[in-house]
Design a protein around this motif. Sequence first.
Motif, PDB file in Angstrom:
ATOM      1  N   THR A 167       8.841   2.307   4.018  1.00  0.00           N
ATOM      2  CA  THR A 167       7.934   3.095   4.853  1.00  0.00           C
ATOM      3  C   THR A 167       8.282   4.583   4.882  1.00  0.00           C
ATOM      4  OG1 THR A 167       9.268   2.653   6.829  1.00  0.00           O
ATOM      5  CG2 THR A 167       7.453   1.141   6.367  1.00  0.00           C
ATOM      6  N   TYR A 179       4.746   8.491   0.937  1.00  0.00           N
ATOM      7  CA  TYR A 179       5.135   8.252   2.318  1.00  0.00           C
ATOM      8  C   TYR A 179       4.193   9.006   3.259  1.00  0.00           C
ATOM      9  CZ  TYR A 179       9.367   6.259   0.335  1.00  0.00           C
ATOM     10  OH  TYR A 179      10.245   5.478  -0.367  1.00  0.00           O
ATOM     11  N   VAL A 180       3.720   8.316   4.272  1.00  0.00           N
ATOM     12  CA  VAL A 180       2.825   8.902   5.262  1.00  0.00           C
ATOM     13  C   VAL A 180       3.372   8.592   6.657  1.00  0.00           C
ATOM     14  CG1 VAL A 180       0.783   8.731   3.796  1.00  0.00           C
ATOM     15  CG2 VAL A 180       1.360   6.830   5.301  1.00  0.00           C
ATOM     16  N   GLU A 198       0.828  -1.200   0.000  1.00  0.00           N
ATOM     17  CA  GLU A 198       0.000   0.000   0.000  1.00  0.00           C
ATOM     18  C   GLU A 198       0.868   1.259   0.000  1.00  0.00           C
ATOM     19  OE1 GLU A 198      -2.497  -0.326   3.419  1.00  0.00           O
ATOM     20  OE2 GLU A 198      -3.721  -1.951   2.579  1.00  0.00           O
ATOM     21  N   ASN A 199       0.217   2.389  -0.063  1.00  0.00           N
ATOM     22  CA  ASN A 199       0.826   3.707   0.103  1.00  0.00           C
ATOM     23  C   ASN A 199       1.896   4.037  -0.946  1.00  0.00           C
ATOM     24  OD1 ASN A 199      -0.744   4.207   2.386  1.00  0.00           O
ATOM     25  ND2 ASN A 199       0.783   3.321   3.763  1.00  0.00           N
TER      26      ASN A 199
END
Length: 281
Positions: free
Chosen positions: A249, A123-124, A119-120
Amino acid sequence: MINFNGDILANESKFLNHNNRGLRYGDGLFETLKVVNAKILFWEDHYFRLMSSMRILRMDIPMEFTLEFLEKEIISLIKTNQLESTTARVRLNVFRDAAGYYLPENNDVSYVIEAVEIENPFYVIDESPYEVELFKDYYVEPGLLSTLKSNNRIINVVGSIYASENEYDNCLLVNNNKNVVEALNGNVFLVKGNVIKTPPITDGCLNGIMRKQLMNVLESVEECELKEESISPFELQKADELFITNVITGIRPITKYRKKQFEINVAKNIIGKLNVKVRLS
């Protein structure tokens, strides 16, 4: 599907045997890549780190191992697995392909590429609780070999089991000089006031791709002073923030170490700048 030396094989294919040097001696290297919509993030940095690491391990680099060739092989597998319109985690593994014992009969290499969806695409910041502890059963040896992303990751495996058994989210590794080196799955940054520190490569930390990207970002932030300095375990509980970085991440804030609770203000502030760098790369 996976790519083994240019051949597309089913995931369950048995294409490695008991003589594989990656299995027998950890005689291999790997790159963990994030691919978004068939674009490899920071590909040149990954490629040149791999080439440098192969030279350090005295592997013969095939003539066809160009930037363009390996990129084509990766993207071809992405398309084969129908991941070209999503986000994927790719592992490119290179290992010495030769008989012999400790001394290989030659320095030729083989490669394996594998890809899975994640997912994503951007970057969060994950603000959920994230607790770490020092892993002191074994130490990282300061030196060049420790900085390579080699198949020799047994301390990361044992440390991960230790973290799981003790209900920690991660552990921080220390070197023989008792300085904090990195986390089990990425580089570590410490924030105190306007100073942001990360351990130097000479302490034995992984020469991380995201570490490099983030250092470039921080050097352009006037309100921050970036330092590559050794981090003592005693500094951890005095820090304002701690966070871990890796290519998958991006930035993972640490919220707790022992009795110390950490803020996540700096991490929130720089995540946007990191995403801008991704879009421009």
